[in-house]
Design a protein around this motif. Structure first.
Motif: not given
Length: 334
Positions: A129-134, A327-334, A150-158, A143-145
């Motif tokens: 696994p790896f951490l991505t700063l998008l 399109w939230p990224l979480e809706n594209n996970c499998y 299989k992606y988990s959003l950890l934080g984002e711009s408000l 995002i934790q990849v």
């Protein structure tokens, strides 16, 4: 599997062919920067029309340059969102039509998934696994990849994304379009000791970002110091953004325990960000990965790669095509 990738989410028309065994076989990219420059930003309707004009000729050019026949293509992948709805529909309609005409499967790809996986086109590629700063004009996310899909959003711009803040700040300073690269170039001439801007949301816990306040700081500083060199203000702004990104990455690495960090998105091409991130990751013993600069911005190669993975996994879509401006990224996970 040999896949044609199509990217038309905003103001760049990108196409590429990726082969699961041979890797990236070719890519072409057309930028609409000159078209939108006189307006100071992207005009959605003009972007859509330009994609209509450029996409088919660009695909033909790609097939000619790679000496690949349409009969040798096994699948088509196109960006289905998020992005400008008109621009997305151009790529979706062309991609789905080609797939129907060639009698091959097609898949709509999430734009952010393309960015997340763009570093996989390089050698060495990061292992999971790896951490991505998008970090781009539309998104700033951690995002934790864990694996493909299989992606988990950890934080984002408000509010504003980092790239958006770069562009808006450049506009405040009277710089050209696109503003981000112009501001970064100007900052190279600035003295880092003249101004110090706050590092937003770093004194409170969490991994979210906020960059809108920095624009106000720049505007106030510029009005009070109109005789001051713009480069000094640009440098202070750039340093504030980069410091904030590093602080949040440090927190995310500590929180997740991940030992690999990927920087993706258009702002990932910023040279000072790359230098500072290299220093930071070396200091803490974390491996750092980037796509090459041309694959930091929107491109067809990342869509072809992500689409190939999904098509190989047995995913495909019926004749109906879709496009999602949001399109939230979480809706594209499998």
């Amino acid at each position: 599997m040999r896949v044609l990738g199509i990217e038309t989410s905003c103001d760049e028309t990108g196409v590429a062919i990726y082969d699961s065994e041979q890797g990236l076989l070719g890519h072409e990219l057309y930028s609409q920067v000159d078209l939108h420059a006189k307006y100071g930003g992207v005009v959605p309707e003009l972007a859509s029309r330009d994609h209509v004009r450029k996409l088919i000729p660009l695909i033909k050019q790609l097939l000619t340059n790679t000496n690949i026949k349409s009969s040798e293509i096994n699948g088509v992948a196109y960006t289905a969102g998020p992005g400008l709805i008109g621009a997305l529909l151009v790529g979706a309609a062309v991609g789905r039509s080609l797939a129907w005409g060639w009698q091959i499967p097609a898949i709509g790809v999430h734009h952010l998934e393309g960015h997340l996986l763009a570093a996989m086109l390089e050698s060495p590629a990061p292992s999971f696994p790896f951490l991505t700063l998008l970090v781009s004009g539309g998104h700033t996310q951690l995002i934790q990849v864990t694996n493909i899909g299989k992606y988990s959003l950890l934080g984002e711009s408000l509010d504003d994304a980092a790239g958006e803040a770069f562009d808006k700040t450049a506009k405040l300073l009277g710089l050209g379009y696109p503003g981000g690269p112009a501001l970064a170039k100007l900052a190279e001439q600035g003295n880092p000791d003249i101004f110090h801007f706050p590092r937003p949301m770093t004194k409170q816990p969490g991994l979210n970002f906020s960059f809108s306040g920095l624009k106000t700081q720049v505007l106030t500083t510029w009005h009070k110091n109109e005789k001051q060199n713009k480069a000094d203000i640009a440098r202070a702004f750039e340093d504030a953004v980069i410091d904030t990104l590093i602080i949040k990455c440090r927190r995310a690495i500590k929180q997740t325990g991940l030992e690999r960090l990927v920087i993706a998105g258009g702002v990932g091409a910023n040279q000072r960000l790359r230098e500072r991130m290299a220093q930071f990751t070396k200091q803490i013993g974390v491996a750092l990965f980037y796509p090459r600069p041309i694959f930091c911005t929107d491109n067809g190669a990342m869509i072809a790669y992500a689409g190939a993975l999904r098509l190989e996994n047995g995913q495909a879509e019926p004749l109906e095509f879709f496009a999602h401006p949001r399109w939230p990224l979480e809706n594209n996970c499998y």
